[in-house]
Structure formats: structure tokens, C-alpha cells
Enzyme design. Structure first.
Site, PDB file in Angstrom:
ATOM      1  N   SER A  88      45.338  31.627  40.096  1.00 12.29           N
ATOM      2  CA  SER A  88      46.769  31.555  39.810  1.00 12.29           C
ATOM      3  C   SER A  88      47.517  32.272  40.920  1.00 12.29           C
ATOM      4  CB  SER A  88      47.013  32.271  38.488  1.00 12.29           C
ATOM      5  OG  SER A  88      48.362  32.665  38.393  1.00 12.29           O
ATOM      6  N   SER A  89      48.771  31.890  41.136  1.00  7.74           N
ATOM      7  CA  SER A  89      49.526  32.554  42.201  1.00  7.74           C
ATOM      8  C   SER A  89      49.829  34.011  41.859  1.00  7.74           C
ATOM      9  CB  SER A  89      50.829  31.802  42.490  1.00  7.74           C
ATOM     10  OG  SER A  89      51.587  31.681  41.320  1.00  7.74           O
ATOM     11  N   CYS A  90      49.663  34.414  40.593  1.00  7.04           N
ATOM     12  CA  CYS A  90      49.986  35.806  40.244  1.00  7.04           C
ATOM     13  C   CYS A  90      48.894  36.786  40.672  1.00  7.04           C
ATOM     14  CB  CYS A  90      50.287  35.955  38.769  1.00  7.04           C
ATOM     15  SG  CYS A  90      48.842  35.856  37.750  1.00  7.04           S
ATOM     16  N   TYR A 117      45.783  39.773  33.439  1.00  5.22           N
ATOM     17  CA  TYR A 117      45.410  38.382  33.713  1.00  5.22           C
ATOM     18  C   TYR A 117      45.024  38.224  35.186  1.00  5.22           C
ATOM     19  CZ  TYR A 117      46.051  33.345  34.370  1.00  5.22           C
ATOM     20  OH  TYR A 117      45.881  32.029  34.688  1.00  5.22           O
ATOM     21  N   LYS A 121      41.459  37.118  37.054  1.00  3.73           N
ATOM     22  CA  LYS A 121      41.343  35.986  37.986  1.00  3.73           C
ATOM     23  C   LYS A 121      40.811  36.437  39.350  1.00  3.73           C
ATOM     24  CE  LYS A 121      42.659  32.366  35.615  1.00  3.73           C
ATOM     25  NZ  LYS A 121      41.742  31.228  35.419  1.00  3.73           N
ATOM     26  N   HIS A 160      55.577  29.112  29.279  1.00  2.00           N
ATOM     27  CA  HIS A 160      56.214  29.456  30.539  1.00  2.00           C
ATOM     28  C   HIS A 160      57.658  28.960  30.533  1.00  2.00           C
ATOM     29  CE1 HIS A 160      52.011  30.019  31.832  1.00  2.00           C
ATOM     30  NE2 HIS A 160      52.558  30.959  32.577  1.00  2.00           N
TER      31      HIS A 160
HETATM   32  P1  GDP Z   1      55.990  34.285  35.446  1.00  2.00           P
HETATM   33  O1  GDP Z   1      56.084  33.277  36.568  1.00  2.00           O
HETATM   34  O2  GDP Z   1      54.638  34.898  35.317  1.00  2.00           O
HETATM   35  O3  GDP Z   1      57.075  35.339  35.535  1.00  2.00           O
HETATM   36  O4  GDP Z   1      56.127  33.473  34.088  1.00  2.00           O
HETATM   37  P2  GDP Z   1      57.263  32.756  33.227  1.00  2.00           P
HETATM   38  O5  GDP Z   1      57.217  31.279  33.483  1.00  2.00           O
HETATM   39  O6  GDP Z   1      57.046  33.178  31.815  1.00  2.00           O
HETATM   40  O7  GDP Z   1      58.681  33.344  33.703  1.00  2.00           O
HETATM   41  C1  GDP Z   1      59.295  32.979  34.915  1.00  2.00           C
HETATM   42  C2  GDP Z   1      60.708  33.526  34.967  1.00  2.00           C
HETATM   43  O8  GDP Z   1      61.535  32.770  34.063  1.00  2.00           O
HETATM   44  C3  GDP Z   1      60.872  34.994  34.542  1.00  2.00           C
HETATM   45  O9  GDP Z   1      61.838  35.589  35.392  1.00  2.00           O
HETATM   46  C4  GDP Z   1      61.427  34.876  33.118  1.00  2.00           C
HETATM   47  O10 GDP Z   1      62.185  36.010  32.730  1.00  2.00           O
HETATM   48  C5  GDP Z   1      62.320  33.648  33.275  1.00  2.00           C
HETATM   49  N1  GDP Z   1      62.659  32.983  32.003  1.00  2.00           N
HETATM   50  C6  GDP Z   1      63.910  32.603  31.626  1.00  2.00           C
HETATM   51  N2  GDP Z   1      63.920  32.093  30.393  1.00  2.00           N
HETATM   52  C7  GDP Z   1      62.621  32.085  29.973  1.00  2.00           C
HETATM   53  C8  GDP Z   1      62.000  31.652  28.767  1.00  2.00           C
HETATM   54  O11 GDP Z   1      62.623  31.183  27.831  1.00  2.00           O
HETATM   55  N3  GDP Z   1      60.645  31.783  28.697  1.00  2.00           N
HETATM   56  C9  GDP Z   1      59.912  32.303  29.729  1.00  2.00           C
HETATM   57  N4  GDP Z   1      58.583  32.393  29.591  1.00  2.00           N
HETATM   58  N5  GDP Z   1      60.487  32.765  30.869  1.00  2.00           N
HETATM   59  C10 GDP Z   1      61.826  32.645  31.000  1.00  2.00           C
END
Ligand code: GDP
Length: 328
Positions: A88-90, A117, A121, A160
């Protein structure tokens, strides 16, 4: 599986999480001994969005360590020809220089919201590299950027950002709500790749990796055993722009409300995918087209869309909770 079938591969073997608990080493070994797969795509993982990752850190590290340990061990014991491990990119440092090259691995501190996580990975990558070094296997690790598409989890707490917002805008439109909440400040930037493109890149890499290329050299270079390969789209968007695009595609006319009490996570995550591009691969699905397709799928499956994430311990004991997509 869809992509492999469409390319004419027919002898495909898969098991759902209720049929085979991938955290159970003995069962996984028995499964590999009876089925004897030649090529293995290790996409199974416990995955979730920013909230799920920060709420259940122990589950995220435990399950992922066990899954990859069991599968890589069984693959080696049964002489699997090639294995492709999805990271994963994280896994890259929170403040890595953008776009992030593969060389950034293990060069700095990780993003705290998904560190357990990411550490799992990273262990998986090192596991594959170590088997390659010690046993001469051909295991390659790929790092997909944030994936989305048909069949994703739309669970509000666990999913996500992209599916979460699609669902929230859809429900707001249906219910005539005046505002839609978007977590964080909207400033973070993310790169999104449609799942069909990611699958295509994985099959492409499985075919060419550590094989002689047109120039007679081993693809991946002399050091192919140690390589990891980024799988990205090649551009990123801010969460605010993503939310605007989703609003437009869903056809919602209300306001966006940024909820800064929710975490932003890492400020930016854009992969440098030039290593993959140099092998002749590129993505085909634009972000707009991909979101439109995903939205159509969600509307058609609204009632039955899978809940990929649950903290239910009974589900885990039964082998549940193991998704099959890229993580954070
Ligand atoms: P990340 O890439 O590991 O940070 O995973 P996410 O896809 O959960 O979040 C990506 C970004 O989208 C973060 O800055 C979140 O705060 C933002 N975000 C905005 N609204 C949402 C939401 O409803 N759900 C999630 N999961 N992230 C959100």
C-alpha cells in the site's frame, strides 16, 4: 478475477473468507498442498479507512501479519512459481518527497493513523525480499495507491473516502439534506486509481517481472529480487476537489461542510510510478469515468453492497474480516 478471465485465464482458484481463514497457517498450508497454485496474487488483507485504522490498530497489524506469513510460507513450501504481494502507498514515510519513489521505503517516520497497518505491510515486503534472497524465489511486492471502484465497501465507519462520500452525497440527495459533512479540512491530497487498472497492472507485472525482456535483460533489473513497484494513476486531487467532483456526479446541490474534528491523515500521497510506466503500462480509466462507473454500481447494489469492515470478534473467529483490496 474479472480481469484475468477477460484475458483468457481459466484455471483460477479463489476462496472466500468463510471458506478459508488466511490467518490460519495450518489451513492455508493444507489448501496450497491440495490445490498447488502456480501463480499467487496476495491481495487479501484487513483494510479500512482512516477511522477504522485508528480505532482498531491491534486488529490491523495482527491480521495482516498472519495473512501474509501464512500465504508466503505456503507458497514457498509448495513451489509456487511467482507471487505478487499487494502492499500500500501508506508504507512510505509521512513526509516523503512527492511524488514518492520506491526508494523512500524505510527512510522516515510513518503516518500515525495507519502505522500498525503500514508496519505489517512493510514486514510483508521484507518477507518477500528475504525469501528471494535466501531461497531464490520470485516474489514481487507492488504498492498500489488509493483504489476505488465497483464492489468496494461503502460502510460509513470503515470505508475509504471515495466510497464514503459517494454514499453520503447519494443519501443527502435522496433525503433532501442541506449539507454534507466531509471529514478533515479538505486540504489533503490523494491519488486514486480505478480497481480495474490496478488489476491490469498486477497481471502485467506478474507476467513480465523477473523474466527476460525484449533486450534480454531481466525485467526489474539485475536486482529484481529486491524491487518493489508503485502502481499509481499519475496525478492527485485535494479532498475538497474530490468532494466537489462527487457532488457533481451524484447531482447533489447542497453545501459541503468540512469537519475539522476528524483527522486529515497524511498531507499528500502521490506515487512516482515511472518504474511501472517504463515497462509499457499505463492506466485507462479517468477519475471522472471511474467515479461515474462506481456510482452506477452503487445505485444498482445499494441494498446489498458489502460491509468490508466490522469489529465483530465472532466474524473474525470464523475467518471473517479479511478484505481483498488495497488499504490505506
Ligand atoms: P487515508 O488515505 O489513509 O488517509 O484514508 P481515507 O481514504 O480514509 O482518507 C483520505 C482523506 O479523506 C482523509 O484526509 C480523510 O479525513 C478525508 N475524508 C473526508 N471525508 C471522509 C469520509 O467520509 N471517510 C473517510 N474515510 N475519509 C474522509
Amino acid at each position: 478475477m474479472r480481469r484475468l478471465e477477460s484475458q483468457g485465464y481459466s484455471n483460477l482458484v479463489a476462496r472466500s473468507r468463510s471458506e478459508l481463514d488466511l490467518t490460519d497457517m495450518a489451513r492455508v498450508r493444507a489448501f496450497f498442498e491440495s490445490v498447488r497454485p502456480e501463480y499467487v496474487f496476495l491481495a487479501a488483507a484487513k483494510v479500512g479507512g482512516i477511522l477504522a485504522n485508528s480505532t482498531y490498530p491491534a486488529d490491523f497489524i495482527r491480521d495482516n501479519l498472519l495473512i501474509q506469513q501464512s500465504v508466503v510460507d505456503a507458497a514457498y513450501a509448495t513451489n509456487v512459481r511467482k507471487l505478487l504481494f499487494l502492499g500500500s502507498s501508506c508504507i512510505y514515510p509521512r513526509m516523503a518527497t512527492q511524488p514518492i519513489t520506491e526508494a523512500a521505503l524505510l527512510t522516515g517516520p510513518l503516518e500515525p493513523t495507519n502505522e500498525p497497518y503500514a508496519v505489517a505491510k512493510i514486514a510483508g515486503i521484507t518477507l518477500c525480499r528475504s525469501y528471494n534472497r535466501q531461497y531464490g524465489t520470485r516474489y514481487v511486492s507492488v504498492m498500489p495507491t488509493n483504489l476505488y471502484g465497483e464492489g468496494d465497501s461503502f460502510d460509513p465507519a470503515g470505508s475509504h473516502v471515495l466510497p464514503a462520500l459517494l454514499r453520503r452525497f447519494h443519501e443527502a440527495k435522496r433525503d433532501g439534506a442541506r449539507q454534507v459533512a466531509v471529514w478533515g479540512t479538505g486540504a489533503p491530497r490523494r491519488e486514486f486509481l480505478h480497481v480495474d487498472d490496478a488489476a491490469d497492472a498486477c497481471i502485467h507485472l506478474m507476467r513480465i517481472w523477473a523474466e527476460p525482456g525484449p533486450d534480454g535483460q531481466l525485467t526489474g533489473g539485475a536486482d529484481a529480487a529486491n524491487e518493489i513497484v508503485n502502481i499509481g494513476y499519475g496525478g492527485d486531487v485535494s479532498i475538497r476537489d474530490l468532494a466537489e467532483l462527487i457532488r457533481e456526479i451524484v447531482g447533489y446541490s447542497g453545501e459541503l461542510l468540512f469537519d475539522a474534528s476528524k483527522p486529515d491523515g497524511t498531507p499528500r500521497k502521490l506515487l512516482d510510478s515511472s518504474r511501472l510506466r517504463s515497462t509499457g503500462w499505463q492506466p485507462r480509466v479517468s477519475l471522472r469515468e471511474g467515479i461515474e462507473r462506481t456510482y452506477r454500481w452503487y445505485v444498482a447494489h445499494e441494498k446489498t453492497a458489502r460491509r468490508a469492515w466490522t469489529a465483530d470478534p465472532v466474524a473474525r473467529a470464523a475467518g471473517g474480516n479479511v478484505g481483498a483490496s488495497s488499504g490505506s
